[in-house]
Write an enzyme that holds these catalytic residues in place. Structure first.
Site, PDB file in Angstrom:
ATOM      1  N   LYS A  11    -100.101 -16.288 -61.276  1.00  0.00           N
ATOM      2  CA  LYS A  11     -98.981 -16.965 -61.956  1.00  0.00           C
ATOM      3  C   LYS A  11     -97.748 -16.929 -61.073  1.00  0.00           C
ATOM      4  CE  LYS A  11     -96.364 -13.230 -62.886  1.00  0.00           C
ATOM      5  NZ  LYS A  11     -95.170 -12.959 -62.148  1.00  0.00           N
ATOM      6  N   ASP A 141     -98.071  -8.776 -68.542  1.00  0.00           N
ATOM      7  CA  ASP A 141     -98.439 -10.114 -68.051  1.00  0.00           C
ATOM      8  C   ASP A 141     -99.864 -10.511 -68.437  1.00  0.00           C
ATOM      9  OD1 ASP A 141     -96.015 -10.572 -66.836  1.00  0.00           O
ATOM     10  OD2 ASP A 141     -96.696 -10.091 -64.803  1.00  0.00           O
TER      11      ASP A 141
HETATM   12  P1  ATP Z   1     -97.043  -8.338 -61.173  1.00  0.00           P
HETATM   13  O1  ATP Z   1     -96.667  -9.736 -60.760  1.00  0.00           O
HETATM   14  O2  ATP Z   1     -97.847  -8.280 -62.460  1.00  0.00           O
HETATM   15  O3  ATP Z   1     -95.912  -7.358 -61.107  1.00  0.00           O
HETATM   16  P2  ATP Z   1     -98.060  -7.970 -58.555  1.00  0.00           P
HETATM   17  O4  ATP Z   1     -98.681  -9.298 -58.245  1.00  0.00           O
HETATM   18  O5  ATP Z   1     -96.692  -7.717 -58.017  1.00  0.00           O
HETATM   19  O6  ATP Z   1     -98.101  -7.785 -60.116  1.00  0.00           O
HETATM   20  P3  ATP Z   1    -100.542  -6.658 -58.037  1.00  0.00           P
HETATM   21  O7  ATP Z   1    -101.155  -7.548 -57.013  1.00  0.00           O
HETATM   22  O8  ATP Z   1    -101.041  -6.737 -59.424  1.00  0.00           O
HETATM   23  O9  ATP Z   1     -98.959  -6.805 -58.023  1.00  0.00           O
HETATM   24  O10 ATP Z   1    -100.704  -5.170 -57.451  1.00  0.00           O
HETATM   25  C1  ATP Z   1     -99.808  -4.125 -57.774  1.00  0.00           C
HETATM   26  C2  ATP Z   1    -100.491  -2.780 -57.533  1.00  0.00           C
HETATM   27  O11 ATP Z   1    -101.569  -2.629 -58.441  1.00  0.00           O
HETATM   28  C3  ATP Z   1    -101.077  -2.618 -56.144  1.00  0.00           C
HETATM   29  O12 ATP Z   1    -100.508  -1.464 -55.608  1.00  0.00           O
HETATM   30  C4  ATP Z   1    -102.572  -2.427 -56.327  1.00  0.00           C
HETATM   31  O13 ATP Z   1    -103.091  -1.402 -55.525  1.00  0.00           O
HETATM   32  C5  ATP Z   1    -102.718  -2.074 -57.805  1.00  0.00           C
HETATM   33  N1  ATP Z   1    -103.914  -2.689 -58.437  1.00  0.00           N
HETATM   34  C6  ATP Z   1    -104.681  -2.140 -59.379  1.00  0.00           C
HETATM   35  N2  ATP Z   1    -105.679  -2.967 -59.754  1.00  0.00           N
HETATM   36  C7  ATP Z   1    -105.524  -4.093 -59.045  1.00  0.00           C
HETATM   37  C8  ATP Z   1    -106.241  -5.315 -58.979  1.00  0.00           C
HETATM   38  N3  ATP Z   1    -107.330  -5.532 -59.723  1.00  0.00           N
HETATM   39  N4  ATP Z   1    -105.780  -6.263 -58.148  1.00  0.00           N
HETATM   40  C9  ATP Z   1    -104.671  -6.049 -57.404  1.00  0.00           C
HETATM   41  N5  ATP Z   1    -103.978  -4.912 -57.403  1.00  0.00           N
HETATM   42  C10 ATP Z   1    -104.378  -3.922 -58.214  1.00  0.00           C
END
Ligand code: ATP
Length: 314
Positions: A11, A141
């Protein structure tokens, strides 16, 4: 069937306003969320043993019980006692395309896909609302990632009102691989710097919501006016993330200078996107961005708006 393959859409936030601080410790938000075609592939497969396994070959994603996909499976198994003993456990395979820690809800989208996949694999017959309620227990989210499309998200992000989808809008998305923003850090820093501007009572939050719902961004989406939408992009997190990440601030400046409909950081960053009216324009922006910033550390993708969150992946 013993195996389901799903696509979990990333997203972007077209609008993100931090309104106040809630009694439960979370922030009160007003967001316009949009699913995009950049997605991870999640496969859920029955295994004979009564356990949850996660496989993921991305070095930054833990393949253990801290993975959000694992947590989603553990939650479903907890709420449906005996299901694994009866039907077997599950092996979850995550093929990552969505950049990690980028503000694109990568982990949340994976958890959403596991909820949808296990509902099918274990024949649970859960409604979409029930899946979203389960998701909300794990992350704000996740409910949006289940249904996807275009929506206003309020509360801590879990209360959703669908908006009419904008088809055929494209984007170029960029992130420095070496740059990460921790979402908890972003909220903590925002609170420290802007906490004194927060609206403090529920009535003021409602009023602000009404203003945004009748404001320019939501009107642009409702009228499918891509140009106006590009002009009303807004993300409060830019105020604290860009000063702390000069490389990302410079990336945003370069992307803005290349044209397009509008440029914004997504979520808590550090990914930045520029909207484009056509696939050809998005490709052209991507080519010019790579030429302007020829840095192997810079990841550049093109994508388009999509109308769903989790889709069957063939
Ligand atoms: P958001 O936009 O919801 O804040 P994000 O896109 O910034 O999320 P993610 O890619 O979800 O961040 O990753 C954040 C942290 O979560 C990372 O440090 C990662 O190691 C951990 N994590 C746990 N499970 C997952 C997963 N299935 N995919 C990606 N990261 C994950």
């Amino acid at each position: 069937m013993r195996l389901y393959s799903l696509l979990a859409a990333a997203k972007i936030n077209l609008y993100l306003e931090i309104v106040g601080s809630r009694p439960d410790g979370f922030h009160e938000l007003i967001m316009v969320m949009q699913s995009i075609s950049l997605c991870d592939r999640i496969t859920v497969r029955s295994i004979g043993v009564d356990e949850i396994r996660v496989r993921c070959d991305h070095p930054l994603v833990p393949a253990d019980e801290t993975n959000l996909a694992y947590k989603a499976a553990a939650l479903v198994s907890d709420r449906c006692p005996g299901v694994m003993a009866k039907l077997g456990g599950v092996e979850i395979t995550i093929e990552k395309q969505i950049p990690v820690g980028a503000g694109l809800a990568g982990g949340s989208s994976n958890a959403a896909a596991v909820l949808v996949g296990l509902d099918l694999l274990w024949n649970l017959g859960l409604t979409r609302i029930e899946l979203q309620e389960l998701g909300a227990e794990l992350g704000s989210d996740i409910p949006f990632c289940v249904s996807g499309g275009t929506a206003i998200a309020t509360g801590r992000g879990e209360q959703l009102d669908p908006l009419p989808g904008i088809d055929n809008l494209h984007l170029v998305l960029a992130k420095y691989e070496s740059e990460f923003v921790s979402t908890p850090w972003a909220y903590k820093t925002y609170r420290a710097e802007y906490g004194d501007t927060y609206l403090t009572d529920a009535q003021s939050w409602q009023q602000r919501q009404s203003q945004v719902r009748s404001g320019e961004m939501v009107r642009s989406v409702a009228q499918r006016d891509a140009k106006a939408l590009g002009q009303h992009l807004c993300n409060d997190f830019e105020k604290i993330v860009l000063p702390a990440h000069p490389k990302t601030a410079a990336l945003k400046e370069t992307m803005t200078s290349l044209g397009g409909l509008g440029t914004l950081m997504s979520g808590s960053g550090p990914s930045v996107f520029t909207l484009a009216e056509s696939e050809a324009e998005a490709e052209s922006l991507a080519t010019r961005l790579r030429a302007a910033l020829p840095d192997p550390d810079l990841g550049v993708w093109t994508a388009q708006f999509v109308s769903g969150g989790v889709q069957m992946g063939g």
